[in-house]
Design a protein around this motif. Structure first.
Motif, PDB file in Angstrom:
ATOM      1  N   VAL A 145       0.841  -1.203   0.000  1.00  0.00           N
ATOM      2  CA  VAL A 145       0.000   0.000   0.000  1.00  0.00           C
ATOM      3  C   VAL A 145       0.876   1.255   0.000  1.00  0.00           C
ATOM      4  O   VAL A 145       0.638   2.195  -0.788  1.00  0.00           O
ATOM      5  N   GLU A 146       1.891   1.283   0.849  1.00  0.00           N
ATOM      6  CA  GLU A 146       2.716   2.488   0.930  1.00  0.00           C
ATOM      7  C   GLU A 146       3.483   2.736  -0.361  1.00  0.00           C
ATOM      8  O   GLU A 146       3.597   3.884  -0.818  1.00  0.00           O
ATOM      9  N   THR A 148       2.643   1.827  -3.365  1.00  0.00           N
ATOM     10  CA  THR A 148       1.697   2.303  -4.383  1.00  0.00           C
ATOM     11  C   THR A 148       1.446   3.796  -4.217  1.00  0.00           C
ATOM     12  O   THR A 148       1.475   4.558  -5.195  1.00  0.00           O
ATOM     13  N   CYS A 149       1.223   4.229  -2.984  1.00  0.00           N
ATOM     14  CA  CYS A 149       1.005   5.650  -2.714  1.00  0.00           C
ATOM     15  C   CYS A 149       2.271   6.462  -2.989  1.00  0.00           C
ATOM     16  O   CYS A 149       2.208   7.577  -3.540  1.00  0.00           O
ATOM     17  N   TYR A 150       3.423   5.913  -2.618  1.00  0.00           N
ATOM     18  CA  TYR A 150       4.692   6.604  -2.852  1.00  0.00           C
ATOM     19  C   TYR A 150       4.917   6.855  -4.341  1.00  0.00           C
ATOM     20  O   TYR A 150       5.253   7.971  -4.763  1.00  0.00           O
ATOM     21  N   ASN A 153       2.472   9.422  -5.735  1.00  0.00           N
ATOM     22  CA  ASN A 153       2.855  10.764  -5.294  1.00  0.00           C
ATOM     23  C   ASN A 153       4.049  11.280  -6.102  1.00  0.00           C
ATOM     24  O   ASN A 153       4.073  12.435  -6.549  1.00  0.00           O
ATOM     25  N   PHE A 183       3.520   8.840   6.674  1.00  0.00           N
ATOM     26  CA  PHE A 183       2.787   7.595   6.451  1.00  0.00           C
ATOM     27  C   PHE A 183       2.927   6.689   7.671  1.00  0.00           C
ATOM     28  O   PHE A 183       1.957   6.064   8.114  1.00  0.00           O
TER      29      PHE A 183
END
Length: 265
Positions: A145-146, A148-150, A153, A183
């Protein structure tokens, strides 16, 4: 990695961690069948020293962050081992996701490996606040999840793959460190307090190993800052400035500590 205390969190079992890890690796391996090795700059790999930068950054992830995470006396072995797991899974996943988001295809070169390690640094920063309250299964979910968000962004909001990026951040202050810290704080808030707060303490041995990790991070920090820059004056300037900053900040830290800690060093 057997020990008297749980590796992480309050449970002594790993639940679905094994099947989940195998499934993720199978999916990633299948996705890499569509990969294309970009060898257009292969002749410059040695002359640009990008492999040396990659080794330096990889050592920061496996050894630097790994031993830095031993600061809690009850979770040192699990922290080192799971740092390795996070790095291996994270680099693969970050290469996959960032390539598709930024390039539209899975084209892999040495810079892709370097960027994969940069991405994992954000997860390891978050992991530092979660040791002792998170299970291996949750670590796997957090990593996916992190990252993917990283990557979203980095590519879509900070526009790092466009000709004119929104910010110039060669050391990853905003893209990596601030993102990973916030995060991690959000994840800590969601997960709540650890089940056994008494284990959240250090010992002489855990502090010693944590210092070893700090030294490795210190030594290879110039590679982290300048590794992704093109060879030339900009990269050399970043190397020199980073080394001088590390030297000066270390001296100041040692000098200020007794002044702020009642004479204790």
């Amino acid at each position: 990695m057997a020990m008297d205390q749980p590796l992480l969190g309050g449970s002594t079992t790993t639940g679905i961690f094994g099947p989940m890890g195998l499934l993720l690796q199978a999916l990633i391996t299948a996705a890499f069948f569509n990969a294309r090795l970009d060898l257009s700059a292969a002749k410059d790999t040695d002359s640009s020293s990008i492999y040396n930068y990659y080794v330096g950054v990889a050592l920061m992830m496996f050894v630097g962050f790994g031993y830095l995470m031993t600061f809690l006396k009850a979770y040192g072995l699990g922290a080192v081992g799971l740092t390795m797991f996070i790095t291996c899974l994270g680099v693969e996943y970050a290469i996959l996701v960032e390539s598709y988001m930024g390039k539209g295809a899975l084209d892999i070169d040495f810079l892709s490996l370097l960027n994969g390690n940069f991405a994992v640094a954000a997860v390891l920063i978050s992991f530092g606040g979660l040791i002792g309250k998170i299970s291996p299964t949750q670590i796997t979910v957090l990593t996916v999840v992190e990252l993917t968000c990283y990557c979203a962004n980095k590519v879509f909001f900070l526009k790092q793959y466009e000709d004119s990026p929104l910010i110039a951040d060669c050391g990853g202050t905003i893209i990596i460190h601030v993102f990973g810290a916030y995060f991690g704080l959000c994840a800590c808030k969601v997960l709540g307090a650890p089940k056994n707060d008494a284990l959240n303490a250090s010992s002489y041995t855990s502090d010693l190993f944590s210092l070893v990790g700090t030294v490795f991070l210190w030594l290879f920090w110039p590679s982290f800052v300048s590794g992704a820059l093109p060879a030339g004056s900009g990269q050399t300037t970043a190397l020199i400035n980073t080394v001088l900053a590390l030297l000066a900040s270390t001296v100041v830290t040692f000098a200020l500590t007794p002044l702020m800690e009642n004479g204790k060093l």
